[in-house]
Write an enzyme that holds these catalytic residues in place. Sequence first.
Site, PDB file in Angstrom:
ATOM      1  N   LYS A 274       0.835  -1.195   0.000  1.00 55.18           N
ATOM      2  CA  LYS A 274       0.000   0.000   0.000  1.00 55.18           C
ATOM      3  C   LYS A 274       0.875   1.252   0.000  1.00 55.18           C
ATOM      4  CE  LYS A 274      -3.941  -1.835   2.608  1.00 55.18           C
ATOM      5  NZ  LYS A 274      -4.980  -1.597   1.599  1.00 55.18           N
ATOM      6  N   ARG A 348     -10.498 -11.441   1.599  1.00 58.56           N
ATOM      7  CA  ARG A 348     -11.332 -12.498   1.015  1.00 58.56           C
ATOM      8  C   ARG A 348     -10.613 -13.845   1.026  1.00 58.56           C
ATOM      9  NH1 ARG A 348     -11.811  -8.991  -4.379  1.00 58.56           N
ATOM     10  NH2 ARG A 348     -11.395  -7.352  -2.846  1.00 58.56           N
TER      11      ARG A 348
END
Length: 488
Positions: A274, A348
């Site tokens: 990130k 996920r």
Amino acid sequence: MQFSAKVLDISKQRTACSIISADVKNSLSHSGKSLDKLTGGMIGKILKRGDLGTKPGSTQLIDLIEGPSDRVLVVRAGKSSLTQAEFRKMAMNSATAVKKFKDAVSYLCELDVDGADKSWQAQQIALAAGLATYRFTQCQTDAKPYPLTKFAVHALERKQLKPIQAGIEVGAAQAVGSNVARELGDMPGNFCTPNYLASEARALAKKHTKLSTSVLDEKKMKALGMGAFLSVSKGSDQPPALIAMNYKGGKASDKPVVLVGKGITFDSGGISIKPGQSMDEMKYDMGGAASVFGVMNALLELQPAINVVGLVAAAENMPSGGASKPGDIVTSMSGKTIEILNTDAEGRLVLCDALTYAGKFKPRAVIDIATLTGACVIALGHHASGLYANNEKLAKELIKAGETTGDRAWQMPLWDEYQPSLDSNFADMQNIGGREAGSVTAACFLSRFTKDYNWAHMDIAGSAWKSGAAKGATGRPVPLLVEYLLGK
Ligand code: BES
Ligand code: MN
Ligand code: ZN
């Protein structure tokens, strides 16, 4: 916080602060009038000066020299009929205004609220008071908890005592649960690791007979074939944990509701790292897990006759020589293969295996809670949690629980049309869709692992914490989940 419900006489009741209300015409509530009389009309005269804002929920604190109350907090009520949102605002703002005193008495249950009963009002008051007094003090040398520890709710008549007491109990438990979630959320990633969460779960089970905890470690997860989950933790020095907290309040034969929390104790993005801006806030990427802990704590307070399993999928997402790489293909516990195109879509990956595992409990319903996508924040901002479900009844019940508690969710589509964006040339699916509808395609990914039971997914990326000057965990959606589980 010690809450009580009592029929009180404001002109005799000793307290650091009495909370009363004034409507748009400065007309005081029942007890407000008594106190005004006792002060020789002083409160009315002060209100006439016009310092109290006109918006419902505005507050004005007045010091008193004589009489049993050291102070009175006047809260603006709306017109003759108050909406639930207005009342909630009154409860929250008054709690914030009195948290610096050691005790307070609220006379706000004297008001009538559209479509709500006394129990609901008391619940909002207790929830607000509990939330307002939260403070993260662990890491600041001089930080002290707020002084407010005693809070009484006045009932106009004896027959209101029971519903007010019942409302207080639920609201107080929802606040305790929310604050447990906030404490875990606000803890930095170097303290709050997967192992720490596991030890918290074990400690909770030690204290309560109705709760048992088991923890799957890396070895056990490997044996179960959780290749998606483990692909996330393999870049970190912190071992992963799949934590199960089993609350047994109902009959052994009652099917449980299973809650599954995303517990990424820090999300650096992994190899798809990130940008640095606000990366510290990725300590909150275990907000779903924190809410599961919060709910379990609230259940242990209330001891309802239901069975609930809380699963926490805990891992740290870091880049290292051992980390997963874009293009890697892993096999999930379900047997389906996944091409990892972006290691930052890690939630996920841990959740899909935890959701497969959840099926083992023969659940009545499974609800996962996850700070899953930045796209959800773009779609809904910070007011609503995103809600997806493969069962409309479940979706409606959760939305209603959110309305009741003011911890709202908004339903999003789970349509088949979105599914093809997850097609991969090399595996059964890829872990990201395109640029569009990122929250929806993340939910679509999870839906492929939840076909065998009633399932809802809550994307709490926008609701679990606040940024900026008020940076801090919110404890959401603990109130919603507790309300849903109590089936009210
Ligand atoms: N934990 C983040 C989601 C997130 C980001 C929540 C910012 C709140 C604020 C999640 O693991 C993530 O990184 N998601 C990616 C998915 C993308 C790579 C498809 C995102 O939202 O950018
Ligand atoms: Mn991520
Ligand atoms: Zn994440």
